[in-house]
Enzyme design. Structure first.
Site, PDB file in Angstrom:
ATOM      1  N   PRO A  12       0.795  -1.224   0.000  1.00  0.00           N
ATOM      2  CA  PRO A  12       0.000   0.000   0.000  1.00  0.00           C
ATOM      3  C   PRO A  12       0.829   1.276   0.000  1.00  0.00           C
ATOM      4  O   PRO A  12       1.882   1.352   0.635  1.00  0.00           O
ATOM      5  CB  PRO A  12      -0.803  -0.106   1.304  1.00  0.00           C
ATOM      6  CG  PRO A  12      -0.051  -1.071   2.150  1.00  0.00           C
ATOM      7  CD  PRO A  12       0.592  -2.035   1.200  1.00  0.00           C
ATOM      8  N   ASN A  13       0.313   2.236  -0.733  1.00  0.00           N
ATOM      9  CA  ASN A  13       0.859   3.603  -0.828  1.00  0.00           C
ATOM     10  C   ASN A  13       2.155   3.707  -1.627  1.00  0.00           C
ATOM     11  O   ASN A  13       2.664   4.802  -1.844  1.00  0.00           O
ATOM     12  CB  ASN A  13       1.046   4.226   0.575  1.00  0.00           C
ATOM     13  CG  ASN A  13      -0.270   4.350   1.307  1.00  0.00           C
ATOM     14  OD1 ASN A  13      -1.217   4.908   0.751  1.00  0.00           O
ATOM     15  ND2 ASN A  13      -0.361   3.811   2.503  1.00  0.00           N
ATOM     16  N   ARG A  20       5.384  11.017  -2.560  1.00  0.00           N
ATOM     17  CA  ARG A  20       5.055  10.697  -1.169  1.00  0.00           C
ATOM     18  C   ARG A  20       6.274  10.903  -0.270  1.00  0.00           C
ATOM     19  O   ARG A  20       7.291  10.218  -0.448  1.00  0.00           O
ATOM     20  CB  ARG A  20       4.629   9.225  -1.111  1.00  0.00           C
ATOM     21  CG  ARG A  20       4.405   8.712   0.274  1.00  0.00           C
ATOM     22  CD  ARG A  20       4.307   7.184   0.290  1.00  0.00           C
ATOM     23  NE  ARG A  20       4.045   6.723   1.642  1.00  0.00           N
ATOM     24  CZ  ARG A  20       4.237   5.481   2.053  1.00  0.00           C
ATOM     25  NH1 ARG A  20       4.684   4.550   1.212  1.00  0.00           N
ATOM     26  NH2 ARG A  20       3.991   5.144   3.292  1.00  0.00           N
TER      27      ARG A  20
END
Ligand code: DQA
Length: 150
Positions: A12-13, A20
């Site tokens: 995830p992410n 990010r």
């Protein structure tokens, strides 16, 4: 000798890489990282497939489907690292040799990142080398420098 088939899983992410928290994860995008992974895999004679998912169940499904198709898994479980017994059990249950990778050094960040529930069922963990953590994992597989239970 044929290519060693390897499944690379980004958790995830990690689709947000590039923008990010660049101070922690760098400015290289996931697409650029994947290009480096494919290029090195080609050089080292590995047959690579790369997936990214934000969903725990999808990652578990991918691990369950890996035996018989892939000989190794390279996985960055993202935040699931710290609490997903489901992913841990999938790796343990399929007995597929896996290497856990992280861009950041889990041990110089928040306390909760120091624990990985997944690393104990992996052959080893590589953490702290930016996107090159993935490349080091490929070198470990191709160089036969690691033993596994399979
Ligand atoms: C990470 C570290 C994890 O703690 C975090 O939740 C991530 C990325 C890394 O690659 O450094 O999403 O797995």
């Amino acid at each position: 000798m044929g290519k060693i088939p390897v499944l690379v899983i980004h958790g995830p992410n990690l689709n947000l890489l590039g923008t990010r928290e660049p101070d922690i994860y760098g400015t290289t995008s996931l697409d650029e990282i994947n290009t480096s992974i494919y290029d090195l895999g080609k050089e080292l004679g590995l047959g690579l497939e790369i997936i990214q998912s934000n969903h725990e169940g999808q990652i578990i499904d991918a691990v369950q489907q890996a035996p018989g198709v892939y000989q190794w898994i390279v996985i960055n479980p993202g935040a699931f690292t710290h609490y997903s017994y489901g992913i841990r059990d999938a790796i343990a249950g399929t007995a597929i040799p896996a290497i856990e990778v992280h861009l950041s050094n889990l041990h110089n960040r928040e306390e909760f990142r120091r624990q990985s529930v997944i690393a104990p069922v992996c052959v080893g963990q590589i953490s702290g080398f930016g996107y090159k953590s993935y490349l080091l994992a490929l070198h470990a597989i191709a160089g036969n420098t690691v033993e596994h239970k399979g």
